[in-house]
Each structure stands twice: as C-alpha cells, then as structure tokens.
Design a protein around this motif. Sequence first.
Motif, PDB file in Angstrom:
ATOM      1  N   LEU A   1      24.518 -28.405   9.073  1.00  0.00           N
ATOM      2  CA  LEU A   1      24.904 -28.380   7.656  1.00  0.00           C
ATOM      3  C   LEU A   1      24.733 -29.762   7.033  1.00  0.00           C
ATOM      4  O   LEU A   1      24.194 -29.896   5.935  1.00  0.00           O
TER       5      LEU A   1
ATOM      6  N   PHE B   1      21.939 -30.655   4.258  1.00  0.00           N
ATOM      7  CA  PHE B   1      22.442 -31.083   2.952  1.00  0.00           C
ATOM      8  C   PHE B   1      21.749 -32.383   2.533  1.00  0.00           C
ATOM      9  O   PHE B   1      21.324 -32.536   1.383  1.00  0.00           O
TER      10      PHE B   1
ATOM     11  N   ILE C   1      19.075 -33.084  -0.788  1.00  0.00           N
ATOM     12  CA  ILE C   1      19.082 -34.164  -1.789  1.00  0.00           C
ATOM     13  C   ILE C   1      17.734 -34.882  -1.792  1.00  0.00           C
ATOM     14  O   ILE C   1      17.195 -35.224  -2.849  1.00  0.00           O
TER      15      ILE C   1
ATOM     16  N   PHE D   1      31.089 -12.034  -4.643  1.00  0.00           N
ATOM     17  CA  PHE D   1      30.964 -12.760  -3.370  1.00  0.00           C
ATOM     18  C   PHE D   1      32.347 -13.113  -2.805  1.00  0.00           C
ATOM     19  O   PHE D   1      32.636 -12.877  -1.629  1.00  0.00           O
TER      20      PHE D   1
ATOM     21  N   TRP E   1      37.795 -36.580   2.130  1.00  0.00           N
ATOM     22  CA  TRP E   1      36.762 -35.737   2.739  1.00  0.00           C
ATOM     23  C   TRP E   1      36.789 -35.895   4.253  1.00  0.00           C
ATOM     24  O   TRP E   1      36.597 -34.951   5.007  1.00  0.00           O
TER      25      TRP E   1
ATOM     26  N   LEU F   1      33.986 -28.619   6.784  1.00  0.00           N
ATOM     27  CA  LEU F   1      32.960 -29.278   5.995  1.00  0.00           C
ATOM     28  C   LEU F   1      32.884 -28.592   4.637  1.00  0.00           C
ATOM     29  O   LEU F   1      32.386 -27.482   4.525  1.00  0.00           O
TER      30      LEU F   1
ATOM     31  N   VAL G   1      31.589 -28.508   0.684  1.00  0.00           N
ATOM     32  CA  VAL G   1      30.723 -29.067  -0.360  1.00  0.00           C
ATOM     33  C   VAL G   1      31.276 -28.655  -1.722  1.00  0.00           C
ATOM     34  O   VAL G   1      30.549 -28.591  -2.693  1.00  0.00           O
TER      35      VAL G   1
ATOM     36  N   ALA H   1      29.502 -22.674   7.680  1.00  0.00           N
ATOM     37  CA  ALA H   1      28.722 -22.579   6.444  1.00  0.00           C
ATOM     38  C   ALA H   1      29.429 -21.712   5.411  1.00  0.00           C
ATOM     39  O   ALA H   1      29.343 -21.971   4.209  1.00  0.00           O
TER      40      ALA H   1
ATOM     41  N   ALA I   1      31.843 -23.965   3.792  1.00  0.00           N
ATOM     42  CA  ALA I   1      31.146 -24.981   2.989  1.00  0.00           C
ATOM     43  C   ALA I   1      30.687 -24.390   1.661  1.00  0.00           C
ATOM     44  O   ALA I   1      30.994 -24.912   0.585  1.00  0.00           O
ATOM     45  N   ILE I   2      29.944 -23.268   1.728  1.00  0.00           N
ATOM     46  CA  ILE I   2      29.385 -22.699   0.497  1.00  0.00           C
ATOM     47  C   ILE I   2      30.457 -21.937  -0.272  1.00  0.00           C
ATOM     48  O   ILE I   2      30.435 -21.913  -1.504  1.00  0.00           O
ATOM     49  N   GLY I   3      31.425 -21.358   0.437  1.00  0.00           N
ATOM     50  CA  GLY I   3      32.542 -20.692  -0.244  1.00  0.00           C
ATOM     51  C   GLY I   3      33.264 -21.662  -1.168  1.00  0.00           C
ATOM     52  O   GLY I   3      33.562 -21.340  -2.321  1.00  0.00           O
TER      53      GLY I   3
ATOM     54  N   TRP J   1      31.992 -24.340  -2.432  1.00  0.00           N
ATOM     55  CA  TRP J   1      31.043 -24.683  -3.497  1.00  0.00           C
ATOM     56  C   TRP J   1      31.116 -23.637  -4.617  1.00  0.00           C
ATOM     57  O   TRP J   1      31.156 -23.962  -5.806  1.00  0.00           O
ATOM     58  N   VAL J   2      31.149 -22.362  -4.209  1.00  0.00           N
ATOM     59  CA  VAL J   2      31.210 -21.287  -5.205  1.00  0.00           C
ATOM     60  C   VAL J   2      32.520 -21.377  -5.992  1.00  0.00           C
ATOM     61  O   VAL J   2      32.539 -21.180  -7.210  1.00  0.00           O
TER      62      VAL J   2
ATOM     63  N   VAL K   1      27.865 -31.133  -7.616  1.00  0.00           N
ATOM     64  CA  VAL K   1      27.845 -31.176  -6.154  1.00  0.00           C
ATOM     65  C   VAL K   1      27.483 -32.586  -5.673  1.00  0.00           C
ATOM     66  O   VAL K   1      27.639 -32.930  -4.510  1.00  0.00           O
TER      67      VAL K   1
ATOM     68  N   SER L   1      30.081 -34.258  -3.713  1.00  0.00           N
ATOM     69  CA  SER L   1      30.092 -33.934  -2.286  1.00  0.00           C
ATOM     70  C   SER L   1      29.049 -34.768  -1.552  1.00  0.00           C
ATOM     71  O   SER L   1      29.281 -35.215  -0.427  1.00  0.00           O
ATOM     72  N   ALA L   2      27.902 -34.977  -2.208  1.00  0.00           N
ATOM     73  CA  ALA L   2      26.863 -35.791  -1.585  1.00  0.00           C
ATOM     74  C   ALA L   2      27.389 -37.201  -1.338  1.00  0.00           C
ATOM     75  O   ALA L   2      27.183 -37.773  -0.263  1.00  0.00           O
TER      76      ALA L   2
ATOM     77  N   ILE M   1      29.945 -37.132   1.547  1.00  0.00           N
ATOM     78  CA  ILE M   1      29.300 -36.961   2.846  1.00  0.00           C
ATOM     79  C   ILE M   1      28.628 -38.257   3.268  1.00  0.00           C
ATOM     80  O   ILE M   1      28.748 -38.699   4.413  1.00  0.00           O
TER      81      ILE M   1
END
Lengths: 292, 332
Positions: free
Chosen positions: A95, A99, A103, A273, B52, B62, B64, B115, B118-120, B122-123, B242, B245-246, B249
């Motif tokens: 991940l 990620f 970028i 979702f 974080w 993790l 995002v 994942a 992570a994406i949850g 984000w949403v 986002v 988050s970058a 990280i």
Amino acid sequence: MTLLNAALQGVFLGAFYAVLACGLSIMFGVMRIINLAHGDIAVLGAYVVFVIVEHAGVSAFIAFAAALPVMVVLGYVLQITLLERSLKAGILTPLLATFGLSIVIQNLLQLAFSPDVQSLGGSAGALTTSSWQLAGGLSVSALGLVVLVVAVLVFGALQLFLARTRIGWMMRATAEDADAAELVGINSRSVYAWATAMAVAIAALGGFFLAIRSVFDPVSGPTQLIFAFEAVVIGGMGSLWGTLLGGIALGVAQTLGAQVHPQFAVMAGHLLFLIVLIVRFGGGRAVLRAAR
Amino acid sequence: MKVARWTRTSKLFTGGTAGVAVALACIPLVFESDVVQKLTTLLILVLLAAMWNALAGYGGLLSVGQQAFIGIGAYGTVFFADQGVTPYVAMILATLLAGAISLPISLFALRLRAAQFAIGMWVIAEVMSIIVRLDQNLGAGTGISLIQMNQYEPNFRQAYTFWLALAFTAIFLVALFLLLRSPLGTSLQAIRDDEDAARSLGVRVAARKRLLFVLAGFGCGAAGVLIVANTLFIEPGSVFSVQWSAYMIFMVLVGGLGTFEGPIIGAILLFAIQTTFTQGGPWYLVGLGATAALFALALPRGLWGTVEERLGLRLLPVGYRVVGAKGEERAA
C-alpha cells in the motif's frame, strides 16, 4: 420513466467502472494486494493513447491497440521491480509503495503534459455521438453499448482464460496457496508478473474508455481508483463476476443519486459502498449497540 | 542483568525537549510574524506526523483518509465561530468535535483490514468533502474565510495561534509518550510487532486500536483547527485533499515508522524541503512520492529507526532495554 432511463444509463456507466475495477480485482485475487496507483495507471494508459493519436494522427481505437503492448510490458516491469519486493515485506508495504508510485505518476504526467483536461472523444469517430431513442423515454448511446459489450467480453474472456489455459490454472493455484504452488513447480514470480501485466493492460482499457466517454487530466487517477475499489468491494472482494455486478451497482447508484441532486451522484455511490462494508463486516451491530 | 528504560542520554534529551518547548514559547516575543507563521506550519506537520504514526506505526492502521478529521477541525472552527463563539474557543470545540466524530467512525472502520481500511477512510473523507460542498453556509465548493479573526491585531493573532499550536503539539505528543510508556503502551508495541501473537497473549487488540484511532482523530482535528487559524481561509478541495495523507506518509516513513522520535524528524525534514522549494511544483512531489516508496521498500524503519538499531540510541524512551552486568547495553 426518467428513473428507469437513469438506471439504464447507470448500467452503461457501471460497465465502465467494472472495466476499471477488473485489474484491481485480478491483483487482489492473485496476490491479495491493492494497487493504490491503479487509477493513475489507467490515466497513464489514456495519455499513451493520447500521444499516439497526436503524433500518428490515427483513430483512437488504432492508437489503443498500439498502446496495449506498451502497457503489458509496463505492468510486467512494475511487478518485477516494485511490487515483488513490497509483497515480501508485509501487508502494509504494498500500500505504501503503490501510494508513493501514485503520486509519482500524477506529477510526472503534470510535467509531461499540462494540467489541462484532455479528451479523446473527438478522435473516436461517430461512436461518441450516435444514440438511439427507444420507447418509453429510454435512450441508448452507441458508446455506452460498446462499453457494456466490451466489459462482458473482458470478464468472459478472463473467466475462460482462468478455466481453460495453463497460465490460468497456474494463476488460480498460486492464488489459492503460493507456497504449495511453488512445490509443484509453478514459478509464482512469473505468475504474479503476468497477473500484473494483465491488470495494467485492462486498467489501460479503462483509461481509454474514460478518455473517449469524458475528459481526463493528470490528477484524474485517485477518483478512478476510488470508484474501481468501490466496485470491487460492492461485488465482493476476490470474485471476478462480482466485480462486474459491483461496478454496475455503483453506476446505477450514481445515476439514481444524480436524480435527487446533481451533486449527490458520487455521494450515492460512496454511501452504497459504506453500507456494503458495514453490512459485510458486521460493523452494523456494533453501531446499533453503541446507539442503545 | 537488569531492565532499564532511561539512559543518561535519554534523560538529558527528554529534559532538553522540555527546554526546547519553553524556548519555542518565547519565539513570538522575538521574531517577526512571518517566521511565527512558518513555525506554526512546522508544528502542524509534527502533530500530523505523530498522529499518523500512532495509527500506522503502533496500530498497524494505514489510513489515507485522516484529512477527514483535518477538515472537521477546520470547518468546525468556522462553524462555531459563525455561531458567535469566540474564535479560540471555537477552535477547542472543533477539536473536541473531531475527536467525538472519530468514535462512531471507529466502530465500523476498525473492522476493515489493510486496503479496505485505507480506502474506506479515504471514502469517508470524500463524503465529508461532498457534505461541505453542498452547504452554502460553509462556503460550498469555493471556500470560506475565518473573518472573526479580524478582531485581533495581526501580530497578536499570529502569536496566539502559535501558542495554541505549541500547546496542541505538546499535549498530543506528551499524551502519546505517556500512553506508549504505560502498561497500555506495552500492549500497543506488542500489536505493532505482531498483531496475531499479541491477540493470542490476551491483548485486547480492538480496544487498543480504538484508543489510537480516537487519539488520532483528536490530533488531526487539532491540526485542521491550526491550519484554518494559520491561513484564515479554507476550501474543501485543499483541506480534504489526499495530499495531507501523502505528507503524513512521507514524514513518517522517512523519519521512522513505529518510533517516537522518527515522525518529528520527518516533519522537520519535510518542512525544510517545503521552505527550500517554495514554489512547490510537480518535481518536488515526484521526489516526495519516490522517496516515500523507496523508504517503504529499502529502509522500512526510516532514518531514525535505522539510527536506533545501529547505535542503540534512545532519546525519548518508550521501550525497555536490557542492561548487561558489565554495564554494556543492548536494545530490548
């Protein structure tokens, strides 16, 4: 009847999401990883097609056929250089690494092309403009139909590939148990590399559809990733046909949401979702318990 | 042989850190307000990195989507200030709001793995962003200013905001430090090292993770509060981006995932990079992304984790070490 028509448009939109999600589903199914750069790879595919169209002056479809081998090689190289290493290092590393890659791709695209939006709609010929009006206010666009048919063909071909071919068997065996597959002589490294190559090629198809149905820019990737991931989760992670249905469910949710309020389209998809996640992982009970 | 936590270096350093905090508090008295504003940005980065790291480094979570809480903090401040609350009180309320919202979110988010989590997350951040965009009172998509801050003279405003940033950063870092050193912290480090093993030894993994998640919700909310206090203008496109988050990280991976000191170093490094490449631009982000990916693959313990490992150095000790009979030391 507008509601029914909205749902029909949702099916076409959803077929596009299913194509975007297909590669994500393959990689999760075979390697149990989610590639966070998947959306950016799709957009990269769109740019490769865009460059070929600009320089060779061919139609978008021929340009896509030329771009496909490039993307297959790219996927193979991505696996053996980056993903293979990250797979060995635990569940969070893929991940983090993808990620970072996401970028990098977005900003390299910004550098190579301008941040302006592009579209390939103009170079796809009459396909993007023709549509038929059916009885009851239903409308079918040629492009929507093509995307739907291609989506079903892609998933069908993938099913046949996994069921009938030697590499397909090896992929299923590796997905089931990589160590046991190694014991019977399957080279899991090469199986993984082919899986990623396929995933990237299909992502490029998704990017191509994005480019001819609407517009794209260097930072379109994350949104495509979110939609693709939502399709995979709604359809049930690890299930191939589930991903097709999940994509269609997402598309229908979005077009029906747009009927409520134009800005509610994406929101409706997100809510579907989240509801699926809550129902599937039993978080619903915990939420209820806390509410009492 | 005995087990020790403190070494002479770490005692000196921890004492020194308290000294640094006091020295920092004097900065608005000495420097111009643009320096103060920059240093406020640094404190925000330190806070974000530490939060974080609390999630990913100790909880294996993790995310995002921490920008969800940044946004709640920032927009919460605007909301409360609009209701007539004094701006700095509104900031405290908004921080509490972010922490309070993190609890119901944790009930379902913590059931997700890797994942999906992570994406949850984000949403969830995207959903919050859309809600703000739909609300005209919050400036919808075009953004909103914290006009109530105009009541303060700019130099004083900058100084107050800096002190608030210093207070928030100190509170959250000390809270994390004490948490990691408590018996709870031992179980958190066990989860970091091997979640399944920790569970089999009776560690209540879910409850521990919830604690970290809520702490990070508070902390990221506080960071969002500071962002709006420091820039006085926010828009959903940037505050829910986002990109946060970058940054998080990058700071944590480069500094050292799962170390206490690492994220602080990562934050200082990112701050230095941002100050050097002021115009930002794509190359700078290409560099950030590539560096983060490289560290994840080649140096997963980051700069500080590697130093710690090689030299056995502990500056802000949260673990224990075995001290040999002859005084030679080994890291535990």
